[in-house]
Design a protein around this motif. Structure first.
Motif, PDB file in Angstrom:
ATOM      1  N   GLY A 246      15.709   1.184 -16.354  1.00  0.00           N
ATOM      2  CA  GLY A 246      16.723   2.433 -15.776  1.00  0.00           C
ATOM      3  C   GLY A 246      17.787   1.770 -14.924  1.00  0.00           C
ATOM      4  O   GLY A 246      18.890   2.203 -14.815  1.00  0.00           O
ATOM      5  N   GLN A 247      17.591   0.660 -13.894  1.00  0.00           N
ATOM      6  CA  GLN A 247      18.289   0.327 -13.002  1.00  0.00           C
ATOM      7  C   GLN A 247      19.507  -0.685 -13.532  1.00  0.00           C
ATOM      8  O   GLN A 247      20.416  -1.092 -12.683  1.00  0.00           O
ATOM      9  CB  GLN A 247      17.690  -0.106 -11.805  1.00  0.00           C
ATOM     10  N   VAL A 248      19.451  -1.105 -14.841  1.00  0.00           N
ATOM     11  CA  VAL A 248      20.480  -2.014 -15.268  1.00  0.00           C
ATOM     12  C   VAL A 248      21.671  -1.354 -15.428  1.00  0.00           C
ATOM     13  O   VAL A 248      21.944  -0.192 -15.835  1.00  0.00           O
ATOM     14  CB  VAL A 248      20.042  -2.695 -16.705  1.00  0.00           C
ATOM     15  N   SER A 249      22.721  -2.055 -14.945  1.00  0.00           N
ATOM     16  CA  SER A 249      24.130  -1.262 -14.622  1.00  0.00           C
ATOM     17  C   SER A 249      24.812  -0.951 -16.073  1.00  0.00           C
ATOM     18  O   SER A 249      25.683  -0.045 -16.147  1.00  0.00           O
ATOM     19  CB  SER A 249      24.945  -2.032 -13.860  1.00  0.00           C
ATOM     20  N   GLY A 250      24.959  -1.904 -16.792  1.00  0.00           N
ATOM     21  CA  GLY A 250      25.778  -1.602 -18.324  1.00  0.00           C
ATOM     22  C   GLY A 250      27.127  -1.963 -17.721  1.00  0.00           C
ATOM     23  O   GLY A 250      27.460  -2.435 -16.692  1.00  0.00           O
ATOM     24  N   TYR A 251      27.987  -1.221 -18.303  1.00  0.00           N
ATOM     25  CA  TYR A 251      29.501  -1.191 -18.064  1.00  0.00           C
ATOM     26  C   TYR A 251      29.739   0.194 -17.441  1.00  0.00           C
ATOM     27  O   TYR A 251      29.634   1.259 -18.222  1.00  0.00           O
ATOM     28  CB  TYR A 251      30.319  -1.619 -19.256  1.00  0.00           C
ATOM     29  N   LEU A 252      29.783   0.063 -16.198  1.00  0.00           N
ATOM     30  CA  LEU A 252      30.030   1.302 -15.324  1.00  0.00           C
ATOM     31  C   LEU A 252      29.096   2.368 -15.509  1.00  0.00           C
ATOM     32  O   LEU A 252      29.424   3.383 -15.552  1.00  0.00           O
ATOM     33  CB  LEU A 252      31.284   1.744 -15.543  1.00  0.00           C
ATOM     34  N   GLY A 253      27.786   1.952 -15.607  1.00  0.00           N
ATOM     35  CA  GLY A 253      26.721   2.740 -15.961  1.00  0.00           C
ATOM     36  C   GLY A 253      26.344   3.240 -17.385  1.00  0.00           C
ATOM     37  O   GLY A 253      25.382   3.756 -17.590  1.00  0.00           O
TER      38      GLY A 253
END
Lengths: 267, 743
Positions: free
Chosen positions: A28-35
């Motif tokens: 859940g807390q992995v950012s990715g690209y701008l969420g």
């Protein structure tokens, strides 16, 4: 490396389950690209090649009506090989993504045909575009981003496994008697049957994914791949030779070295 | 090139060449923030360039370049938080300035005077009409007339446009223009310094004339040159008295104190051919000659003698404070000693000594003492004592001495949490580094050296009353007493409630165990397998998922953006940097919104004229972080003060962050070779083309998040991505950082 015929039926579900497992993996807390952790995109692995990998033989030519030899040697031919690919990339952790992709391409290619004459001497003949290679590849890639890059932006190494299924449509006109002059004067010639063959491709890619704005990413990579022939569908002796050779050579040609250019939309 | 020219610019205008120091609890800016501090540099440059082009057409390129370099350089100082306006010192200096202007009507309006919080003895002028006076200079002066002369000198620099002239001359020399086409590098350097000395002499002469029009005492000027000559020494010269450290009934062994000191010696007639200023002797003689010719008299104080000493005291306290921030502990201890002698009822020097001993102990325990105490052999005069003392004290001794002194401070100021934190921290270090526990301390009345000698004599005189073994044991005991660190364990008589001290040691021991755990590597055999697994799991999670700090609000202080392009002549792209900085700040706010992080950015660009409170906060925080950086990874650093606590209350968070972006462009190496090889290998052609047609780019992102209550470094990121600094990359990186903070 040989796989049983039934292994194909197992491999598809395994790939599917793997991808599902990835997608339900809740970091859940992995950012990715701008969420945004899912990227949908299109890319084209392609390469311009000199026709240096054509089979070497001595029958690149024919005698015309005047009994003059016409050279059909195509060594210098330049081929542009490309494989349009649709992909879904999922940001798995801060340093990695998992990509599922489908490639569909059907170029017309020259396939070396092995024939034997009356003296059992092996001959081959390579007319133009006489075989259409209908191909669908599916696969997964695991991308590991370098150093301080945060997935999916930055330089990466990727490791992929791809299943390739090829169906060859043979242009029978090429082999008709009207076109007799296009093939060699040898005997015992067999017209290749339409057939299907499969391959696995293990690939490695070094690439860079960068941004072209908040809603578009660009990917450029340099890919190396090794095909592993899996199986052909029919088993006549002549077709086995034909499919084995054609499948392997064409898979090598298309996937061994590629430059990939692609775009993705973060969702 | 630009760097070189700018360094000339600063050197050429500085009145003094050396540095010095002093102390105080902190001067504060007041009133409305002047436009100098809040206006964008690019706007200032544009304005200056337009005015200059309108005024003259000569040297357009050089002038244009000058305005760019000058404004960026000055703004760097103005926006550092080190400059004060409308504060006690600036106001007083302004009053002196008004006295000068009253007597010299030709002085233009619009000159601004600001105080720089710096221990360096210096004053300088800029072409924009700003005179900067360092606190280090004020701390050394003897009277108001001396200050007036210095101001006159700086006013002349401004009125005669020396800064611009010096820059253009230096630029012509370094670029080998006009008369310097065939000049060697050494000759160029000499020509530059010669020109600078000419300007300084002119400023002295004209400044003196300006000064003589006032009613200040002209004979006070001679003292200015003494200030200048001895600016490398402390603001006073007194023999160090060890009793300021011996607050209980104990004595630090004599071996830690020097009995002979290096003479103070400086040649005022030294060769100045490579200096930007004429030597002191030349300046002094010229000034005295003019003063004698003038045959006038005057007063040493026109504004107020009382105010002068108050302002000087403030400057001296400021110098002490700055020395402590800069972790110059030997200098700071000497400054604190002088101030304690001068103001025995002021608690600040005592508290400062507690902090100095504490800081020295921390650095000694991590074997970095030399960086904070310096070399005593290079010093001159009585200040050598403090250098020698801090150099010679063993890590264990200095830690025990620091503990003893802070226990004493705790008795005096029990409400001060900072002192209590230091005590716990020292107990931790004693356990962690030296294995010293509460039981090792001696709380009985210490035995003084002469008593030991006396006991020893008794042993000899009354041999029959003691057995052979008693005497052997007594000798052993005596030997232990004079061991290098034993004395420090015996200084705890009347150091406070023993139960309370024992509690501090218990707390310290727990912290020590935590530290041992934290510092242990995963393959440390002393760590049990469960702890190893936990730690490895945490590291993996941190890498893959990031931290989840759960912090709602962060104040971001002074974000910066620097672009360096090593493929161009102007490496530091300052104009581009400022544009990107403005854009980046907007982006950071947007990214914070996306991550639901409450982000407050403190930077002079965003201040309105009325935001004086924010400006002082900004200044305080930058000082705090500079001191904090000096402590590196020393996790037991604690510097919470009432001011810091006040900040926490007002901003509603204890989390303050500092961040910066640096983009570097470098040329590719061996481009041709790589291209040839890629063609040879065929398959490498795409990579070869990429390599040959692009430049090497790096984007570095620095981010440090502190809990300013405890000094704990909560998050530290120093990322280096080999890509250009596109908005997308930066947004992605900051999203990740903010997400880790907020999640």
């Amino acid at each position: 490396m040989k796989f049983s015929y039934y292994s194909k039926k197992i491999l598809f579900p395994i790939l599917l389950v793997s991808l599902l497992a990835v997608s339900i993996h809740t970091y859940g807390q992995v950012s990715g690209y701008l969420g945004k952790r899912i990227l949908v995109g299109f890319e084209v692995p392609c390469i311009v090649k000199l026709n240096l990998m054509s089979p070497i033989d001595y029958t690149y030519g024919y005698y015309n009506e005047n009994h003059n030899f016409v050279n059909t040697n195509e060594y210098a031919k330049v081929n542009f090989l490309y494989r349009p690919t649709f992909k879904v990339e999922y940001v798995f952790t801060r340093k990695s993504t998992v990509q599922m992709f489908v490639r569909i391409f059907n170029p017309k290619v020259d396939i070396p045909i092995f024939t034997r004459d009356s003296n059992s001497q092996t001959l081959s003949y390579t007319p133009k575009s006489r075989v259409k290679m209908n191909t669908i590849n599916i696969g997964v890639k695991y991308k590991l981003y370098f150093g301080d890059a945060v997935s999916p932006i930055g330089f990466y190494n990727s490791f992929g496994l791809e299943y390739s299924r090829m169906k060859f449509d043979v242009d029978t006109n090429t082999f008709s008697t009207d076109n007799y002059q296009y093939w060699n004067q040898g005997s015992n010639y067999a017209i290749p049957e339409p057939t299907t063959t499969s391959n696995f491709i293990a690939s490695y890619c070094f690439g860079k994914q960068s941004t072209l704005g908040d809603h578009l990413l660009m990917n450029i990579g340099f890919e190396l791949a090794i095909p592993i022939r899996l199986k052909k569908s029919e088993e006549t002796v002549a077709e086995e030779d034909w499919a084995k050779t054609a499948g392997s050579i064409q898979t090598w040609k298309h996937s061994f070295v590629n430059v990939t250019l692609g775009f993705s939309l973060p969702l | 090139m630009s760097k070189l020219l700018f360094s000339f610019l600063l050197v050429s205008i500085s009145f003094f060449a050396f540095s010095q120091d002093h102390s105080y609890e902190g001067i504060k800016s007041k009133g409305t923030i002047p436009e100098d501090f809040t206006k964008f540099t690019l706007d200032k440059i544009k304005e200056a360039q337009e005015q200059a082009l309108y005024a003259t057409k000569s040297n357009r390129k050089a002038r244009s370049e000058f305005y760019e370099i000058s404004n960026f350089g000055v703004d760097q100082l103005l926006q550092s938080g080190r400059v004060c306006f409308n504060d006690t010192i600036s106001n007083y200096v302004n009053q002196v300035f008004e006295e000068i202007r009253f007597a010299n009507k030709s002085i233009p309006l619009g000159i601004r005077i600001y105080t720089v919080k710096s221990p360096v003895v210096n004053a300088f002028t800029t072409d924009q009409g700003i005179i900067f006076i360092n606190t280090g200079l004020i701390a050394q002066l003897e009277n108001e007339a001396q200050l007036a002369f210095i101001l006159c000198h700086e006013i002349v620099h401004y009125m005669e446009n020396h800064v611009m002239e010096g820059f253009i001359a230096s630029s012509e020399i370094s670029k080998s223009k006009n008369d310097y086409k065939r000049t060697s590098n050494i000759d160029k350097e000499l020509a530059t310094t010669r020109y600078s000395r000419k300007l300084e002499t002119e400023a002295d002469k004209k400044g003196l004339k300006m000064f003589l029009k006032t009613t200040y005492d002209p004979f006070a000027i001679d003292g200015v040159f003494d200030v200048l000559l001895y600016s490398y020494l402390p603001f006073d010269e007194l023999p160090f008295d060890s009793s300021i450290l011996e607050i209980g009934n104990y004595q630090i062994p004599d071996g830690y104190f020097l009995t002979e000191f290096k003479d103070i010696h400086v040649d005022e007639n030294e060769d100045d051919s490579r200096h930007t200023h004429p030597n002191i002797g030349t300046r002094r003689r010229m000034a005295n000659k003019l003063v004698n010719e003038a045959k006038v008299s005057g007063s040493k104080f026109l504004v107020s003698e009382k105010d002068f000493y108050a302002v000087r005291a403030a400057a001296r306290y400021e110098v002490l404070r700055l020395q402590m921030i800069n972790t110059q502990y030997s200098e700071a201890l000497y400054s604190a000693f002088i101030l304690q002698k001068e103001y025995p009822n002021n608690p600040l020097p005592k508290i400062a000594i507690g902090e100095i001993l504490y800081g020295t102990a921390l650095f000694s325990n991590t074997r970095d003492k030399r960086t904070v105490v310096g070399y005593y052999k290079k010093q001159q005069g009585y200040i050598q004592s403090t250098f020698y003392l801090l150099n010679k004290l063993q890590p264990e001794s200095i830690t025990l001495l620091a503990l003893r002194y802070n226990l004493y401070l705790h008795q005096l100021y029990p409400e001060n949490n900072g002192i209590e934190n230091r005590i716990t921290s020292l107990c931790k270090d004693l356990d962690y580094h030296h294995g010293v526990s509460f039981d090792d301390l001696v709380f009985s009345i210490p035995v003084k050296e002469e008593e030991i000698v006396s006991q020893s004599t008794d042993l000899i005189e009354t041999p029959k009353t003691k057995s052979k073994y008693d005497r052997i044991n007594a000798r052993k005991k005596k030997k232990e007493k004079v061991s290098k660190t034993q004395w420090a364990k015996e200084i705890f008589y009347q150091s406070g409630d023993e139960d309370e001290i024992e509690e501090y040691f218990e707390k310290g021991k727990k912290l020590s165990e935590i530290k041992k755990y934290q510092l242990a590597k995963t393959d440390d055999p002393d760590l049990n397998s469960e702890a190893r697994q936990q730690k490895a799991k945490y590291e993996k999670l941190k890498r893959n998922k990031g931290r989840a700090l759960g912090i709602e609000k962060v104040v971001l202080v002074d974000p910066y953006y620097n672009i360096y392009n090593y493929t161009k002549e102007e490496v530091h792209q300052q104009v581009k940097s400022e544009k990107e900085e403005i854009q980046a700040m907007d982006n950071l706010e947007k990214i914070a919104q996306k991550t639901h992080l409450n982000l407050n950015i403190l930077t002079p660009y965003k201040f309105a004229g009325s935001d004086i409170s924010k400006y002082n906060d900004f200044s305080l925080l930058n000082e705090w972080v500079n001191e904090r950086y000096s402590f590196g990874n020393r996790s037991n650093y604690t510097s919470s003060t009432e001011e810091i606590q006040d900040l926490v209350d007002r901003y509603g968070t204890k989390y303050f962050a500092w961040t910066g972006i640096v983009n570097t462009t470098l040329p590719r190496e061996s481009k041709l070779l790589v291209a040839l090889y890629s063609i040879y290998s065929i398959v490498g052609i795409p990579l070869g083309i990429y390599y040959a047609t692009t430049k090497e780019k790096h984007t570095k992102i620095y981010f440090a998040l502190f809990n300013i209550e405890t000094g704990q470094l909560v998050m530290y990121e120093n990322r280096d991505v080999s890509m250009s600094d596109s908005d997308g990359l930066l947004n992605s990186q900051y999203y990740d950082i903010f997400n880790q903070i907020r999640n």
